[in-house]
Scaffold this active site. Structure first.
Site, PDB file in Angstrom:
ATOM      1  N   GLU A  13      -7.961  17.461   1.030  1.00  0.00           N
ATOM      2  CA  GLU A  13      -8.662  18.312   0.058  1.00  0.00           C
ATOM      3  C   GLU A  13      -7.813  19.517  -0.348  1.00  0.00           C
ATOM      4  O   GLU A  13      -7.817  19.922  -1.505  1.00  0.00           O
ATOM      5  CB  GLU A  13     -10.011  18.777   0.616  1.00  0.00           C
ATOM      6  CG  GLU A  13     -11.054  17.678   0.712  1.00  0.00           C
ATOM      7  CD  GLU A  13     -11.412  17.060  -0.632  1.00  0.00           C
ATOM      8  OE1 GLU A  13     -11.227  17.706  -1.673  1.00  0.00           O
ATOM      9  OE2 GLU A  13     -11.868  15.901  -0.634  1.00  0.00           O
TER      10      GLU A  13
ATOM     11  N   THR B 276      -3.541  19.446  -7.456  1.00  0.00           N
ATOM     12  CA  THR B 276      -2.541  18.392  -7.534  1.00  0.00           C
ATOM     13  C   THR B 276      -3.205  17.045  -7.800  1.00  0.00           C
ATOM     14  O   THR B 276      -4.267  16.771  -7.252  1.00  0.00           O
ATOM     15  CB  THR B 276      -1.807  18.325  -6.171  1.00  0.00           C
ATOM     16  OG1 THR B 276      -1.317  19.624  -5.853  1.00  0.00           O
ATOM     17  CG2 THR B 276      -0.661  17.355  -6.181  1.00  0.00           C
TER      18      THR B 276
ATOM     19  N   LEU C 157       5.362  21.095  -4.087  1.00  0.00           N
ATOM     20  CA  LEU C 157       3.951  20.864  -4.418  1.00  0.00           C
ATOM     21  C   LEU C 157       3.328  22.056  -5.137  1.00  0.00           C
ATOM     22  O   LEU C 157       2.310  21.920  -5.813  1.00  0.00           O
ATOM     23  CB  LEU C 157       3.175  20.542  -3.132  1.00  0.00           C
ATOM     24  CG  LEU C 157       1.855  19.808  -3.265  1.00  0.00           C
ATOM     25  CD1 LEU C 157       2.014  18.525  -4.068  1.00  0.00           C
ATOM     26  CD2 LEU C 157       1.293  19.466  -1.885  1.00  0.00           C
ATOM     27  N   GLY C 158       3.966  23.228  -5.004  1.00  0.00           N
ATOM     28  CA  GLY C 158       3.465  24.413  -5.722  1.00  0.00           C
ATOM     29  C   GLY C 158       2.259  25.054  -5.053  1.00  0.00           C
ATOM     30  O   GLY C 158       1.746  24.556  -4.055  1.00  0.00           O
TER      31      GLY C 158
ATOM     32  N   TYR D 126     -16.327  24.291  -2.762  1.00  0.00           N
ATOM     33  CA  TYR D 126     -16.078  22.879  -3.056  1.00  0.00           C
ATOM     34  C   TYR D 126     -15.484  22.163  -1.832  1.00  0.00           C
ATOM     35  O   TYR D 126     -15.974  21.114  -1.397  1.00  0.00           O
ATOM     36  CB  TYR D 126     -15.126  22.731  -4.271  1.00  0.00           C
ATOM     37  CG  TYR D 126     -14.553  21.349  -4.315  1.00  0.00           C
ATOM     38  CD1 TYR D 126     -15.311  20.304  -4.811  1.00  0.00           C
ATOM     39  CD2 TYR D 126     -13.309  21.075  -3.759  1.00  0.00           C
ATOM     40  CE1 TYR D 126     -14.834  19.007  -4.778  1.00  0.00           C
ATOM     41  CE2 TYR D 126     -12.824  19.786  -3.715  1.00  0.00           C
ATOM     42  CZ  TYR D 126     -13.580  18.761  -4.221  1.00  0.00           C
ATOM     43  OH  TYR D 126     -13.124  17.477  -4.163  1.00  0.00           O
TER      44      TYR D 126
ATOM     45  N   ASP E  57     -16.933  20.392  -8.681  1.00  0.00           N
ATOM     46  CA  ASP E  57     -15.577  20.634  -9.189  1.00  0.00           C
ATOM     47  C   ASP E  57     -15.570  20.338 -10.688  1.00  0.00           C
ATOM     48  O   ASP E  57     -16.627  20.138 -11.290  1.00  0.00           O
ATOM     49  CB  ASP E  57     -14.542  19.773  -8.431  1.00  0.00           C
ATOM     50  CG  ASP E  57     -14.666  18.293  -8.759  1.00  0.00           C
ATOM     51  OD1 ASP E  57     -15.686  17.888  -9.374  1.00  0.00           O
ATOM     52  OD2 ASP E  57     -13.739  17.535  -8.426  1.00  0.00           O
TER      53      ASP E  57
ATOM     54  N   CYS F 282     -16.317   9.185 -17.057  1.00  0.00           N
ATOM     55  CA  CYS F 282     -16.671  10.299 -17.949  1.00  0.00           C
ATOM     56  C   CYS F 282     -15.487  11.270 -17.989  1.00  0.00           C
ATOM     57  O   CYS F 282     -15.582  12.432 -17.629  1.00  0.00           O
ATOM     58  CB  CYS F 282     -17.935  10.985 -17.421  1.00  0.00           C
ATOM     59  SG  CYS F 282     -18.679  12.087 -18.616  1.00  0.00           S
TER      60      CYS F 282
ATOM     61  N   CYS G  28     -17.972   5.756 -22.926  1.00  0.00           N
ATOM     62  CA  CYS G  28     -19.427   5.749 -23.127  1.00  0.00           C
ATOM     63  C   CYS G  28     -19.957   4.344 -23.391  1.00  0.00           C
ATOM     64  O   CYS G  28     -21.071   4.012 -23.003  1.00  0.00           O
ATOM     65  CB  CYS G  28     -19.808   6.667 -24.279  1.00  0.00           C
ATOM     66  SG  CYS G  28     -19.241   8.359 -24.030  1.00  0.00           S
TER      67      CYS G  28
ATOM     68  N   CYS H 238     -20.930   2.677 -20.173  1.00  0.00           N
ATOM     69  CA  CYS H 238     -21.449   3.626 -19.182  1.00  0.00           C
ATOM     70  C   CYS H 238     -22.922   3.306 -18.883  1.00  0.00           C
ATOM     71  O   CYS H 238     -23.722   3.130 -19.814  1.00  0.00           O
ATOM     72  CB  CYS H 238     -21.323   5.047 -19.729  1.00  0.00           C
ATOM     73  SG  CYS H 238     -22.059   6.256 -18.635  1.00  0.00           S
TER      74      CYS H 238
HETATM   75  S1  SF4 Z   1     -22.350   8.219 -21.798  1.00  0.00           S
HETATM   76 FE1  SF4 Z   1     -21.467   8.236 -19.773  1.00  0.00          FE
HETATM   77  S2  SF4 Z   1     -19.261   8.463 -20.123  1.00  0.00           S
HETATM   78 FE2  SF4 Z   1     -20.309   9.027 -22.029  1.00  0.00          FE
HETATM   79  S3  SF4 Z   1     -20.527  11.240 -21.870  1.00  0.00           S
HETATM   80 FE3  SF4 Z   1     -22.411  10.322 -21.089  1.00  0.00          FE
HETATM   81  S4  SF4 Z   1     -22.116  10.188 -18.896  1.00  0.00           S
HETATM   82 FE4  SF4 Z   1     -20.105  10.505 -19.824  1.00  0.00          FE
END
Ligand code: SF4
Length: 357
Positions: free
Chosen positions: A43, A49, A86-87, A126, A144, A198, A205, A208
């Site tokens: 983590e 990175t 790695l910075g 996080y 995150d 996403c 989409c 999805c």
């Molecule tokens: S449809 Fe799915 S991939 Fe598209 S913005 Fe919504 S959650 Fe994200």
């Protein structure tokens, strides 16, 4: 505009876990494990990175230091050298300090509650949630960049993710959504979903599972969510490194002052307000080396080093100097430079000089 009724939340949680069951990817060595020390290492490495870039570092660290006590007992220079390239070096310093703390204050036992984990140096909400859920199956939701994006799009939240109000709203929603029985799978699922499905620029989409209930998709807002309030303006800095060579050996010194590159090695540094022309550079050099006999060998091309908040312009002036220079410099043979950890921009300079560090 929002879309966060109880029914929608249940739908989101269940569909996400179903998606995860199909896309569960264990190809990276830190996925699906429950060793808190290894999870913590991964983590911290992944904080700034990408996974492909972090993987060799994860392998090096787990091989050199298989337990938190091994890391605690390591020499600081060795830890910095392993981290080289790695910075964001404060991560390595914090890792080492936290390992020492666990070894001395916790008898080498990794803390097993969120409240104890978040006390470790370099660990924020996080990372603490990731360790607590992955290693100890505790129901703490990670938040995150991936999580902000998925939640803001699906639930249609237009609150800026970098505002205090927005951060709070997203944290509360994420915590309501987490599956209390499977917190590790849920956390992994939402991060993977954000990275693979996403994604920032081109969310997939069409394929999805959320598409018919996703606010951003239905309102044509995928390109503008999540909202951000401020744009980060990078501070421009101008460095001139005086690469001193005495009898063919390099004079290097450890950067002890807090800030970028602390505990790495560099050369004599002159920072200026702007780009300098040759005449100005010569004047700066004369001031810096007043009282010494020296000869300028060459001036390098301009290098640019980009950090989150800074853009650093760097030039290297190689100078042969006679007589003993200041005490805090180490005189190092070219072939021994590889024993020291340098910032990336100096490694690039050495590479251009045909020197492997
Ligand atoms: S449809 Fe799915 S991939 Fe598209 S913005 Fe919504 S959650 Fe994200």
């Amino acid at each position: 505009m929002g879309n966060n009724t109880n029914d929608t939340k249940i739908f989101f949680r269940e569909e996400l876990l179903k998606w995860n069951a199909f896309h569960n990817d264990r190809s990276l060595p830190w996925k699906g494990i429950d060793n808190p020390y290894f999870i913590w290492l991964s983590e911290i490495i992944l904080q700034q990175t990408r996974a492909e870039q972090g993987l060799p570092y994860y392998l090096k660290f787990t091989e050199h230091y298989p337990t938190v006590n091994d890391l605690a007992n390591a020499e600081e220079d060795e830890v910095m050298k392993l981290w080289q390239g790695l910075g964001y070096y404060s991560r390595a310093r914090n890792l080492h300090a936290a390992a020492k703390y666990i070894a001395s204050e916790k008898a080498g036992e990794f803390p097993d509650t969120y409240d104890e984990i978040i006390k470790l140096k370099g660990v924020g909400p996080y990372t603490a949630a990731a360790i607590a859920s992955f290693a100890f199956k505790l129901p703490h939701a990670v938040v995150d960049g991936n999580v902000y994006r998925v939640l803001s799009r699906f639930f249609g939240i237009e609150q800026a993710i970098d505002s205090t109000k927005g951060k709070k709203e997203f944290a509360v929603l994420a915590q309501e959504l987490i599956d209390k029985d499977e917190p590790a799978s849920y956390n992994q699922a939402i991060m993977d979903f954000g990275a693979k499905q996403c994604s920032p620029a081109k969310p997939n989409c069409m394929y999805c599972p959320f598409v018919h209930r996703c606010s951003a998709f239905m309102e044509g807002k995928t390109a503008i969510l999540p909202f951000k309030e401020k744009k980060i303006k990078k501070k421009e800095r101008f460095f001139v490194y005086v690469v001193l060579k005495e009898e063919g050996q390099f004079l290097i010194k450890k950067r002890l002052e807090p800030g970028i590159w602390q505990n790495l090695y560099d050369f004599s540094l002159i920072e200026t307000e702007k780009h300098c022309e040759e005449a100005e550079l010569n004047q700066l050099l004369n001031n810096r080396l007043e009282g010494y006999e020296f000869e300028t060998v060459k001036c390098s091309k301009a290098y640019i080093h980009i950090l989150t908040h800074q853009k650093i312009h760097v030039r290297f002036l190689t100078v042969d100097i006679k007589g003993q220079y200041k005490q805090d410099y180490r005189k190092v043979e070219t072939e021994n430079l590889k024993r020291y950890a340098f910032p990336k921009v100096i490694i690039n300079f050495f590479e251009d000089e045909g020197i492997n560090v």
